[in-house]
Design a protein around this motif. Structure first.
Motif, PDB file in Angstrom:
ATOM      1  N   SER A  15     -51.421  27.560  62.335  1.00 26.33           N
ATOM      2  CA  SER A  15     -52.347  27.175  61.263  1.00 26.33           C
ATOM      3  C   SER A  15     -51.870  25.923  60.548  1.00 26.33           C
ATOM      4  O   SER A  15     -50.673  25.731  60.339  1.00 26.33           O
ATOM      5  CB  SER A  15     -52.453  28.307  60.242  1.00 26.33           C
ATOM      6  OG  SER A  15     -52.968  29.453  60.834  1.00 26.33           O
ATOM      7  N   THR A  18     -56.261  26.114  55.268  1.00 23.32           N
ATOM      8  CA  THR A  18     -56.760  27.390  54.771  1.00 23.32           C
ATOM      9  C   THR A  18     -58.195  27.224  54.311  1.00 23.32           C
ATOM     10  O   THR A  18     -58.523  26.273  53.598  1.00 23.32           O
ATOM     11  CB  THR A  18     -55.878  27.911  53.610  1.00 23.32           C
ATOM     12  OG1 THR A  18     -54.553  28.127  54.097  1.00 23.32           O
ATOM     13  CG2 THR A  18     -56.413  29.215  53.046  1.00 23.32           C
ATOM     14  N   LEU A  33     -52.769  24.163  54.188  1.00 26.05           N
ATOM     15  CA  LEU A  33     -52.329  25.537  54.399  1.00 26.05           C
ATOM     16  C   LEU A  33     -51.723  26.077  53.108  1.00 26.05           C
ATOM     17  O   LEU A  33     -50.874  25.434  52.489  1.00 26.05           O
ATOM     18  CB  LEU A  33     -51.298  25.577  55.531  1.00 26.05           C
ATOM     19  CG  LEU A  33     -50.842  26.948  55.988  1.00 26.05           C
ATOM     20  CD1 LEU A  33     -52.006  27.741  56.578  1.00 26.05           C
ATOM     21  CD2 LEU A  33     -49.729  26.805  57.011  1.00 26.05           C
ATOM     22  N   ARG A  37     -49.827  33.646  52.930  1.00 26.88           N
ATOM     23  CA  ARG A  37     -51.057  34.190  53.499  1.00 26.88           C
ATOM     24  C   ARG A  37     -51.825  34.938  52.411  1.00 26.88           C
ATOM     25  O   ARG A  37     -51.249  35.739  51.691  1.00 26.88           O
ATOM     26  CB  ARG A  37     -50.713  35.108  54.652  1.00 26.88           C
ATOM     27  CG  ARG A  37     -51.884  35.513  55.474  1.00 26.88           C
ATOM     28  CD  ARG A  37     -51.380  36.207  56.743  1.00 26.88           C
ATOM     29  NE  ARG A  37     -52.440  36.418  57.669  1.00 26.88           N
ATOM     30  CZ  ARG A  37     -52.884  35.528  58.539  1.00 26.88           C
ATOM     31  NH1 ARG A  37     -52.323  34.342  58.580  1.00 26.88           N
ATOM     32  NH2 ARG A  37     -53.868  35.803  59.354  1.00 26.88           N
ATOM     33  N   ASP A  43     -56.667  31.237  57.663  1.00 24.35           N
ATOM     34  CA  ASP A  43     -55.776  30.150  58.075  1.00 24.35           C
ATOM     35  C   ASP A  43     -56.255  29.652  59.428  1.00 24.35           C
ATOM     36  O   ASP A  43     -56.476  30.449  60.345  1.00 24.35           O
ATOM     37  CB  ASP A  43     -54.335  30.645  58.170  1.00 24.35           C
ATOM     38  CG  ASP A  43     -53.772  31.055  56.815  1.00 24.35           C
ATOM     39  OD1 ASP A  43     -54.266  30.541  55.795  1.00 24.35           O
ATOM     40  OD2 ASP A  43     -52.844  31.872  56.785  1.00 24.35           O
TER      41      ASP A  43
END
Length: 83
Positions: A15, A18, A33, A37, A43
């Motif tokens: 990734s 986002t 990104l 998470r 992502d």
């Protein structure tokens, strides 16, 4: 930072961006990104980030990722204002 695979099914790539949604404003934001998470974000690898589009009537805002300037992508997405 540890390896985070793309959220797209069967995509093994790392990734780089986002994607988040604001359903109330019919808006999606694609940016760098996130540091960690997030459960309600996606992502995406470079390829899927470039190919992302939004439904008709939605706005996609692309923030700067990987050194590329951010640009509003509403006109570039299928179903954008010029469709």
């Amino acid at each position: 930072m540890s390896f985070r695979p793309c959220s797209r099914v069967a995509c093994p790539d790392e990734s780089v961006a986002t994607l988040t949604f604001d359903y109330g404003d019919s808006m999606a934001v694609l940016g760098p990104l996130s540091i960690q998470r997030e459960p309600h974000a996606f992502d995406l690898c470079d390829r899927h980030a470039r190919l992302t589009s939004v439904p008709h009537g939605w706005q996609l805002i692309r923030l700067s990722t990987m050194g590329t300037p951010g640009t509003p992508a509403e006109a570039d997405a299928p179903g954008g204002p010029d469709a």
